[in-house]
Design a protein around this motif. Sequence first.
Motif, PDB file in Angstrom:
ATOM      1  N   LEU A  12       0.644  -1.222   0.281  1.00 57.07           N
ATOM      2  CA  LEU A  12      -0.164  -0.282   0.083  1.00 57.07           C
ATOM      3  C   LEU A  12       0.440   1.477   0.206  1.00 57.07           C
ATOM      4  O   LEU A  12       1.772   1.513   0.897  1.00 57.07           O
ATOM      5  CB  LEU A  12      -1.376   0.218   1.507  1.00 57.07           C
ATOM      6  CG  LEU A  12      -2.025  -0.981   1.190  1.00 57.07           C
ATOM      7  CD1 LEU A  12      -3.073  -0.912   2.324  1.00 57.07           C
ATOM      8  CD2 LEU A  12      -3.018  -0.711   0.447  1.00 57.07           C
ATOM      9  N   LEU A  13       1.325   1.796  -0.871  1.00 53.39           N
ATOM     10  CA  LEU A  13       1.760   2.900  -1.111  1.00 53.39           C
ATOM     11  C   LEU A  13       0.882   4.174  -1.336  1.00 53.39           C
ATOM     12  O   LEU A  13      -0.159   4.533  -2.442  1.00 53.39           O
ATOM     13  CB  LEU A  13       2.921   2.492  -2.321  1.00 53.39           C
ATOM     14  CG  LEU A  13       3.700   2.129  -2.543  1.00 53.39           C
ATOM     15  CD1 LEU A  13       4.455   0.733  -2.056  1.00 53.39           C
ATOM     16  CD2 LEU A  13       4.719   2.906  -3.083  1.00 53.39           C
ATOM     17  N   ILE A  19      -4.239   5.774  -3.941  1.00 54.35           N
ATOM     18  CA  ILE A  19      -3.450   4.560  -3.601  1.00 54.35           C
ATOM     19  C   ILE A  19      -2.352   4.170  -4.536  1.00 54.35           C
ATOM     20  O   ILE A  19      -3.439   3.875  -5.636  1.00 54.35           O
ATOM     21  CB  ILE A  19      -3.668   2.987  -3.127  1.00 54.35           C
ATOM     22  CG1 ILE A  19      -5.051   2.855  -3.118  1.00 54.35           C
ATOM     23  CG2 ILE A  19      -4.255   3.736  -0.967  1.00 54.35           C
ATOM     24  CD1 ILE A  19      -5.808   1.577  -3.020  1.00 54.35           C
ATOM     25  N   LEU A  20      -1.514   3.572  -5.187  1.00 55.03           N
ATOM     26  CA  LEU A  20      -0.945   3.046  -6.058  1.00 55.03           C
ATOM     27  C   LEU A  20      -1.671   2.176  -6.492  1.00 55.03           C
ATOM     28  O   LEU A  20      -1.719   1.347  -5.664  1.00 55.03           O
ATOM     29  CB  LEU A  20       0.463   2.546  -6.290  1.00 55.03           C
ATOM     30  CG  LEU A  20       1.241   2.771  -7.186  1.00 55.03           C
ATOM     31  CD1 LEU A  20       1.293   3.479  -8.389  1.00 55.03           C
ATOM     32  CD2 LEU A  20       2.560   2.444  -7.163  1.00 55.03           C
ATOM     33  N   VAL A  21      -2.151   1.519  -7.448  1.00 53.43           N
ATOM     34  CA  VAL A  21      -2.814   0.292  -7.912  1.00 53.43           C
ATOM     35  C   VAL A  21      -2.727   0.411 -10.022  1.00 53.43           C
ATOM     36  O   VAL A  21      -2.054   0.967 -10.369  1.00 53.43           O
ATOM     37  CB  VAL A  21      -4.322   0.309  -7.556  1.00 53.43           C
ATOM     38  CG1 VAL A  21      -4.800   0.321  -6.310  1.00 53.43           C
ATOM     39  CG2 VAL A  21      -5.107   1.652  -8.671  1.00 53.43           C
ATOM     40  N   ARG A  69      -0.855  -4.930   7.442  1.00 52.56           N
ATOM     41  CA  ARG A  69      -1.553  -3.686   7.865  1.00 52.56           C
ATOM     42  C   ARG A  69      -2.751  -4.964   8.158  1.00 52.56           C
ATOM     43  O   ARG A  69      -4.181  -4.854   8.954  1.00 52.56           O
ATOM     44  CB  ARG A  69      -2.600  -3.329   6.647  1.00 52.56           C
ATOM     45  CG  ARG A  69      -1.704  -1.812   6.665  1.00 52.56           C
ATOM     46  CD  ARG A  69      -1.414  -0.776   7.578  1.00 52.56           C
ATOM     47  NE  ARG A  69      -3.318  -1.173   8.019  1.00 52.56           N
ATOM     48  CZ  ARG A  69      -4.526   0.203   8.384  1.00 52.56           C
ATOM     49  NH1 ARG A  69      -4.130   0.972   7.449  1.00 52.56           N
ATOM     50  NH2 ARG A  69      -5.484   0.205   8.770  1.00 52.56           N
ATOM     51  N   GLY A  70      -3.022  -5.901   7.571  1.00 47.55           N
ATOM     52  CA  GLY A  70      -2.951  -7.042   7.361  1.00 47.55           C
ATOM     53  C   GLY A  70      -3.422  -8.710   6.924  1.00 47.55           C
ATOM     54  O   GLY A  70      -2.393  -8.071   5.853  1.00 47.55           O
ATOM     55  N   VAL A  71      -4.004  -9.251   6.920  1.00 50.70           N
ATOM     56  CA  VAL A  71      -4.008 -10.880   6.258  1.00 50.70           C
ATOM     57  C   VAL A  71      -5.435 -11.294   5.318  1.00 50.70           C
ATOM     58  O   VAL A  71      -5.936 -11.022   6.433  1.00 50.70           O
ATOM     59  CB  VAL A  71      -3.079 -11.825   6.953  1.00 50.70           C
ATOM     60  CG1 VAL A  71      -2.899 -13.091   6.112  1.00 50.70           C
ATOM     61  CG2 VAL A  71      -2.005 -11.784   7.116  1.00 50.70           C
ATOM     62  N   LEU A  72      -5.214 -11.143   4.121  1.00 49.31           N
ATOM     63  CA  LEU A  72      -7.064 -11.651   3.678  1.00 49.31           C
ATOM     64  C   LEU A  72      -6.801 -12.341   2.479  1.00 49.31           C
ATOM     65  O   LEU A  72      -5.935 -12.909   2.057  1.00 49.31           O
ATOM     66  CB  LEU A  72      -7.729 -10.116   2.731  1.00 49.31           C
ATOM     67  CG  LEU A  72      -7.308  -9.195   3.341  1.00 49.31           C
ATOM     68  CD1 LEU A  72      -6.692  -7.898   2.028  1.00 49.31           C
ATOM     69  CD2 LEU A  72      -8.147  -8.732   4.351  1.00 49.31           C
ATOM     70  N   GLU A  73      -7.784 -13.523   2.975  1.00 50.08           N
ATOM     71  CA  GLU A  73      -8.359 -14.646   2.979  1.00 50.08           C
ATOM     72  C   GLU A  73      -8.767 -14.199   1.457  1.00 50.08           C
ATOM     73  O   GLU A  73      -9.889 -13.765   1.195  1.00 50.08           O
ATOM     74  CB  GLU A  73      -8.279 -16.210   2.834  1.00 50.08           C
ATOM     75  CG  GLU A  73      -8.503 -17.024   2.194  1.00 50.08           C
ATOM     76  CD  GLU A  73      -9.217 -18.289   3.084  1.00 50.08           C
ATOM     77  OE1 GLU A  73      -8.642 -19.877   2.787  1.00 50.08           O
ATOM     78  OE2 GLU A  73      -9.123 -17.994   4.117  1.00 50.08           O
ATOM     79  N   THR A 135     -10.831  -2.998   0.720  1.00 54.38           N
ATOM     80  CA  THR A 135     -11.433  -1.449   0.714  1.00 54.38           C
ATOM     81  C   THR A 135     -12.031  -1.929   2.572  1.00 54.38           C
ATOM     82  O   THR A 135     -11.535  -0.429   3.070  1.00 54.38           O
ATOM     83  CB  THR A 135     -13.140  -1.776   0.132  1.00 54.38           C
ATOM     84  OG1 THR A 135     -11.998  -1.943  -1.553  1.00 54.38           O
ATOM     85  CG2 THR A 135     -13.911  -0.824   0.173  1.00 54.38           C
ATOM     86  N   GLU A 136     -12.492  -2.693   2.880  1.00 51.44           N
ATOM     87  CA  GLU A 136     -13.044  -2.784   5.021  1.00 51.44           C
ATOM     88  C   GLU A 136     -11.339  -2.265   5.206  1.00 51.44           C
ATOM     89  O   GLU A 136     -11.885  -1.396   6.249  1.00 51.44           O
ATOM     90  CB  GLU A 136     -14.064  -4.211   4.956  1.00 51.44           C
ATOM     91  CG  GLU A 136     -15.097  -4.352   4.020  1.00 51.44           C
ATOM     92  CD  GLU A 136     -14.785  -4.798   2.320  1.00 51.44           C
ATOM     93  OE1 GLU A 136     -15.966  -4.632   1.491  1.00 51.44           O
ATOM     94  OE2 GLU A 136     -13.893  -5.215   1.979  1.00 51.44           O
ATOM     95  N   LEU A 137     -10.750  -3.211   5.385  1.00 50.78           N
ATOM     96  CA  LEU A 137      -9.836  -2.922   5.649  1.00 50.78           C
ATOM     97  C   LEU A 137      -8.753  -1.452   5.751  1.00 50.78           C
ATOM     98  O   LEU A 137      -8.916  -1.258   6.929  1.00 50.78           O
ATOM     99  CB  LEU A 137      -8.434  -3.927   4.980  1.00 50.78           C
ATOM    100  CG  LEU A 137      -7.105  -3.662   6.261  1.00 50.78           C
ATOM    101  CD1 LEU A 137      -6.894  -4.798   7.716  1.00 50.78           C
ATOM    102  CD2 LEU A 137      -6.102  -4.495   5.755  1.00 50.78           C
ATOM    103  N   LEU A 138      -8.996  -0.561   5.084  1.00 47.26           N
ATOM    104  CA  LEU A 138      -8.960   0.240   4.492  1.00 47.26           C
ATOM    105  C   LEU A 138      -9.775   1.115   5.379  1.00 47.26           C
ATOM    106  O   LEU A 138      -9.439   2.304   5.653  1.00 47.26           O
ATOM    107  CB  LEU A 138      -8.871   0.869   3.169  1.00 47.26           C
ATOM    108  CG  LEU A 138      -7.206   0.231   2.158  1.00 47.26           C
ATOM    109  CD1 LEU A 138      -7.228   0.281   0.913  1.00 47.26           C
ATOM    110  CD2 LEU A 138      -6.379   0.871   2.952  1.00 47.26           C
TER     111      LEU A 138
END
Length: 141
Positions: A12-13, A19-21, A69-73, A135-138
Amino acid sequence: MGSSIRPIALGLLRRQGQILVFEGRDDVKGETYYRPLGGGIEFGEHSKDTLQREFREELDAEVKVGELRGVLENVFAWRGNPGHEIAFVYEAEFVDSALYAKDQMKILDDPATARWVDLTDFMDGSKILYPNGLTELLSSE
């Protein structure tokens, strides 16, 4: 994609509410989506090292990897094929601050382009951000 779980690391920059995507397209779903840069973790490689390697390969850029920031499955279908990823999502920043002035950057090992996109576009649903749950994490910030 096969029938295995793929571990990935994403960075996440951030730049002034963006954010850079990179932009991707799934023609089977008829969907344009966005995703942070990063890639697959190689056997024996730490996820932070993956991010540094991927940014060198994709943008010829050095990054400083920050907080996890988190781990997402993410269980998904892409172009009609099943996929399953475990994504380690890190804060990151460019070592060369001049890169923040570029609005777009050509990804060297892919035909895609990295660009800065407003976080509000993902929060209000006008643009799709993957992996699922990012999105929810952010928005929990």
